[in-house]
Design a protein around this motif. Structure first.
Motif, PDB file in Angstrom:
ATOM      1  N   PHE A 180       3.407  -4.274   0.686  1.00 13.28           N
ATOM      2  CA  PHE A 180       3.194  -3.825  -0.698  1.00 13.28           C
ATOM      3  C   PHE A 180       3.191  -4.994  -1.670  1.00 13.28           C
ATOM      4  N   THR A 181       3.885  -6.093  -1.300  1.00 14.98           N
ATOM      5  CA  THR A 181       3.985  -7.262  -2.181  1.00 14.98           C
ATOM      6  C   THR A 181       2.617  -7.861  -2.484  1.00 14.98           C
ATOM      7  N   LEU A 182       1.696  -7.778  -1.532  1.00 17.76           N
ATOM      8  CA  LEU A 182       0.365  -8.373  -1.714  1.00 17.76           C
ATOM      9  C   LEU A 182      -0.411  -7.762  -2.871  1.00 17.76           C
ATOM     10  N   VAL A 183      -0.078  -6.535  -3.230  1.00 18.04           N
ATOM     11  CA  VAL A 183      -0.793  -5.865  -4.325  1.00 18.04           C
ATOM     12  C   VAL A 183      -0.630  -6.641  -5.630  1.00 18.04           C
ATOM     13  N   ALA A 184       0.483  -7.368  -5.757  1.00 18.80           N
ATOM     14  CA  ALA A 184       0.747  -8.107  -6.997  1.00 18.80           C
ATOM     15  C   ALA A 184      -0.276  -9.220  -7.226  1.00 18.80           C
ATOM     16  N   ILE A 185      -0.858  -9.768  -6.171  1.00 16.04           N
ATOM     17  CA  ILE A 185      -1.754 -10.920  -6.332  1.00 16.04           C
ATOM     18  C   ILE A 185      -2.983 -10.572  -7.163  1.00 16.04           C
ATOM     19  N   PRO A 186      -3.800  -9.562  -6.774  1.00 17.89           N
ATOM     20  CA  PRO A 186      -4.960  -9.254  -7.629  1.00 17.89           C
ATOM     21  C   PRO A 186      -4.578  -8.784  -9.027  1.00 17.89           C
ATOM     22  N   LEU A 187      -3.401  -8.146  -9.159  1.00 15.60           N
ATOM     23  CA  LEU A 187      -2.985  -7.680 -10.486  1.00 15.60           C
ATOM     24  C   LEU A 187      -2.663  -8.854 -11.410  1.00 15.60           C
ATOM     25  N   PHE A 188      -1.918  -9.838 -10.906  1.00 16.81           N
ATOM     26  CA  PHE A 188      -1.604 -11.007 -11.733  1.00 16.81           C
ATOM     27  C   PHE A 188      -2.864 -11.821 -12.038  1.00 16.81           C
ATOM     28  N   VAL A 189      -3.772 -11.919 -11.075  1.00 12.22           N
ATOM     29  CA  VAL A 189      -5.037 -12.631 -11.322  1.00 12.22           C
ATOM     30  C   VAL A 189      -5.834 -11.910 -12.402  1.00 12.22           C
ATOM     31  N   PHE A 190      -5.900 -10.588 -12.319  1.00 15.55           N
ATOM     32  CA  PHE A 190      -6.640  -9.793 -13.305  1.00 15.55           C
ATOM     33  C   PHE A 190      -6.028  -9.964 -14.697  1.00 15.55           C
ATOM     34  N   MET A 191      -4.695  -9.972 -14.765  1.00 13.14           N
ATOM     35  CA  MET A 191      -4.008 -10.187 -16.034  1.00 13.14           C
ATOM     36  C   MET A 191      -4.384 -11.542 -16.618  1.00 13.14           C
ATOM     37  N   ALA A 192      -4.421 -12.568 -15.780  1.00 15.46           N
ATOM     38  CA  ALA A 192      -4.765 -13.909 -16.245  1.00 15.46           C
ATOM     39  C   ALA A 192      -6.197 -13.970 -16.758  1.00 15.46           C
ATOM     40  N   LEU A 207     -11.523 -14.573  -6.593  1.00 21.86           N
ATOM     41  CA  LEU A 207     -10.326 -15.372  -6.335  1.00 21.86           C
ATOM     42  C   LEU A 207      -9.427 -14.704  -5.302  1.00 21.86           C
ATOM     43  N   THR A 208      -9.276 -13.383  -5.402  1.00 20.43           N
ATOM     44  CA  THR A 208      -8.458 -12.665  -4.432  1.00 20.43           C
ATOM     45  C   THR A 208      -9.077 -12.731  -3.045  1.00 20.43           C
ATOM     46  N   MET A 221     -10.899 -15.141  -1.848  1.00 22.22           N
ATOM     47  CA  MET A 221     -10.648 -16.481  -1.308  1.00 22.22           C
ATOM     48  C   MET A 221      -9.231 -16.577  -0.750  1.00 22.22           C
ATOM     49  N   ILE A 222      -8.249 -16.039  -1.491  1.00 25.59           N
ATOM     50  CA  ILE A 222      -6.855 -16.080  -1.032  1.00 25.59           C
ATOM     51  C   ILE A 222      -6.695 -15.296   0.268  1.00 25.59           C
ATOM     52  N   MET A 223      -7.342 -14.135   0.349  1.00 23.14           N
ATOM     53  CA  MET A 223      -7.211 -13.307   1.544  1.00 23.14           C
ATOM     54  C   MET A 223      -7.823 -13.981   2.769  1.00 23.14           C
ATOM     55  N   TRP A 224      -8.983 -14.627   2.599  1.00 24.98           N
ATOM     56  CA  TRP A 224      -9.607 -15.324   3.733  1.00 24.98           C
ATOM     57  C   TRP A 224      -8.714 -16.462   4.219  1.00 24.98           C
ATOM     58  N   ILE A 225      -8.099 -17.179   3.278  1.00 29.23           N
ATOM     59  CA  ILE A 225      -7.176 -18.250   3.672  1.00 29.23           C
ATOM     60  C   ILE A 225      -5.970 -17.648   4.399  1.00 29.23           C
ATOM     61  N   LEU A 226      -5.520 -16.483   3.933  1.00 29.72           N
ATOM     62  CA  LEU A 226      -4.387 -15.811   4.571  1.00 29.72           C
ATOM     63  C   LEU A 226      -4.740 -15.411   6.004  1.00 29.72           C
ATOM     64  N   PHE A 227      -5.941 -14.844   6.214  1.00 26.98           N
ATOM     65  CA  PHE A 227      -6.374 -14.489   7.566  1.00 26.98           C
ATOM     66  C   PHE A 227      -6.426 -15.727   8.462  1.00 26.98           C
ATOM     67  N   ALA A 228      -7.015 -16.800   7.923  1.00 27.11           N
ATOM     68  CA  ALA A 228      -7.144 -18.036   8.702  1.00 27.11           C
ATOM     69  C   ALA A 228      -5.773 -18.605   9.043  1.00 27.11           C
ATOM     70  N   ALA A 229      -4.836 -18.492   8.107  1.00 23.77           N
ATOM     71  CA  ALA A 229      -3.496 -19.027   8.345  1.00 23.77           C
ATOM     72  C   ALA A 229      -2.789 -18.261   9.455  1.00 23.77           C
ATOM     73  N   HIS A 230      -3.060 -16.967   9.571  1.00 21.17           N
ATOM     74  CA  HIS A 230      -2.474 -16.205  10.672  1.00 21.17           C
ATOM     75  C   HIS A 230      -3.047 -16.673  12.011  1.00 21.17           C
ATOM     76  N   ALA A 231      -4.333 -16.975  12.040  1.00 17.40           N
ATOM     77  CA  ALA A 231      -4.923 -17.532  13.263  1.00 17.40           C
ATOM     78  C   ALA A 231      -4.275 -18.869  13.591  1.00 17.40           C
ATOM     79  N   PHE A 232      -4.058 -19.682  12.556  1.00 22.17           N
ATOM     80  CA  PHE A 232      -3.401 -20.971  12.751  1.00 22.17           C
ATOM     81  C   PHE A 232      -1.991 -20.784  13.305  1.00 22.17           C
ATOM     82  N   SER A 233      -1.238 -19.861  12.702  1.00 23.25           N
ATOM     83  CA  SER A 233       0.130 -19.614  13.136  1.00 23.25           C
ATOM     84  C   SER A 233       0.175 -19.171  14.592  1.00 23.25           C
ATOM     85  N   ALA A 234      -0.762 -18.273  14.964  1.00 26.73           N
ATOM     86  CA  ALA A 234      -0.809 -17.794  16.352  1.00 26.73           C
ATOM     87  C   ALA A 234      -1.148 -18.931  17.313  1.00 26.73           C
ATOM     88  N   ALA A 235      -2.124 -19.764  16.944  1.00 27.10           N
ATOM     89  CA  ALA A 235      -2.505 -20.888  17.799  1.00 27.10           C
ATOM     90  C   ALA A 235      -1.367 -21.885  17.926  1.00 27.10           C
TER      91      ALA A 235
END
Length: 436
Positions: A59-71, A283-284, A286-300
């Protein structure tokens, strides 16, 4: 192949493709997927999917697009313009006062938006031409805007703090509370530097003529410009500290405050909503794609068994636990020059945080050190985001070389701030302990 050689090849491949200029998300994800396949085979991809699924359910991830939208909404209203007018009247009579006023505005903006670029673009558009026109040194002005703009990731609300909490499992509310005093400390340190240097070198920032300083009625009337920013900050931070909302729900309160501000400034229309929404999606995404890639990195990374090796290497550094912390900060500082802050967090934190906790350090305190280092990453050459935001709004006569050189003393001030936090960790831990 030994684990040392495999680690060297893995990170070498990442750096090679990043130097070629390929996007971080695709480099991080692509190299990780290749190494996963040759290490564990096709079945290893299920591990990546499982990690992504559990993260996307947060649920914490929902805050990211909301704060970006506010900005994005606040960036297009007249808040920054009116704040600068107020600072112009109140600080203009002090030598270097407009620069100090700009730092204060950047801190206020940081407490509203949660990202780095908004204050840089706003002050680069409004404050930069005004200060240059009044004879301010261009490097001083550029350094002030670059530095103050970076506080958006330190002074809460902060998207990087949300990601740090998501990765490490600490409380978002505690991270927000921990960022307040360090943010104020950096603002005071930077303002003191500007004030002292302008006193010693008056030609860098002349004080304004008396006719531009405004009368006392004008000054008090201008204070109305801080009411809306205070409202937005209160709706976000006040609702968290008061226990009314979670940090994620507070992001929605911030959006409501931004919409109220836009309506008061008569800027609220369908075009504003459309433009802010599209920029938020980009912007969101871009952040999500980096997040997906980071999970692949973590697994590797985990599949290679390299993490115990890295932990053993860090713990064997001479000088004890403090030497390990300083070494970590040095690694993050160097990575900040070439990589995206979100990517750095997702690459390093899974390795660093278990070591930090095992040595008895507070993960909230370490998180603030880490976020300040990420803030420095936004302003350091060659790839700091703020440098390019600033280049997009400066007059034609200012070169990229001018912008690069302007940041040197201000980076040193941020490093002094990190040193202060190491010597006095209570600066970061006092408010979380008091409020939570």
């Amino acid at each position: 192949m030994s684990i040392e050689a495999l680690t060297l090849l893995f990170f070498g491949s990442l750096l090679f493709f990043l130097i070629l200029g390929l996007p971080l998300a695709f480099v991080l994800g692509g190299v990780s997927v290749v190494f996963l396949y040759f290490t564990w085979g096709f079945d290893s991809f299920y591990l990546v999917a499982s990690q992504i699924w559990s993260t996307m359910g947060s649920f914490t991830l929902v805050a990211i697009p909301l704060f970006v939208f506010m900005a994005m909404i606040l960036e297009r209203t007249g808040v920054a313009r009116d704040l600068y007018r107020m600072m112009h009247l109140w600080f203009g009579g002090v030598r270097g006062g407009l620069a100090i006023g700009t730092l204060v505005i950047c801190a206020i903006f940081a407490a509203m938006v949660g990202i780095s670029g908004a204050a840089v673009v706003a002050m680069g558009t409004i404050a930069l031409p005004a200060m240059l026109e009044r004879g301010y040194d261009k490097k001083m002005v550029l350094g002030v805007i670059n530095t103050g703009g970076g506080w958006g990731v330190l002074i809460p609300p902060s998207i990087l703090m949300i990601l740090y909490a998501l990765i490490t499992g600490v409380s978002v509310g505690k991270m927000f509370a921990a960022g307040i005093l360090p943010g104020i400390m950096l603002m005071v340190l930077t303002s003191a530097y500007v004030l002292i240097r302008c006193y010693l070198q008056p030609h860098l920032a002349p004080d304004l003529p008396k006719e531009e300083r405004g009368t006392w009625p004008e000054k008090f009337a201008a204070l109305r410009s801080v009411l809306l920013p205070i409202l937005v900050v209160f709706m976000v931070l006040g609702s968290i500290i008061g226990g009314i909302t979670t940090p994620t729900e507070a992001a929605a309160m911030g959006v409501l405050g931004a919409l109220i501000s836009a309506a008061v400034y008569r800027a609220l229309n369908i075009e504003l909503i459309k433009d802010a929404s599209l920029r938020t999606f980009k912007l969101t995404g871009m952040i999500m794609w980096i997040l997906f890639a980071a999970h692949a990195f973590s697994a590797a990374y985990q599949s290679m068994g390299a993490q115990p090796m890295i932990e053993g290497m860090l713990q064997s550094i001479p000088g004890g636990p403090w030497a390990v912390i300083i070494f970590m900060m040095l690694i993050v500082f160097l990575l900040g020059m070439v990589l995206d802050p979100v990517g750095i967090m997702l690459i390093t934190l899974p390795v660093f945080t278990p070591i930090v906790s095992s040595m008895g350090f507070d993960p909230i305190w370490f998180g603030i050190l880490f976020v300040i280092n990420m803030e420095i990453g936004y302003m350091t050459p060659p790839f700091g985001f703020n440098l390019f935001y600033l280049k997009g709004v400066v007059p034609p006569g200012i070169t990229m070389s001018d912008i690069y050189r302007s940041v040197i003393p201000f980076v040193l001030i941020q490093i002094v701030g990190i040193g202060c936090l190491m010597v006095f960790p209570e600066i970061a831990t006092y408010l979380p302990d008091l409020l939570f």
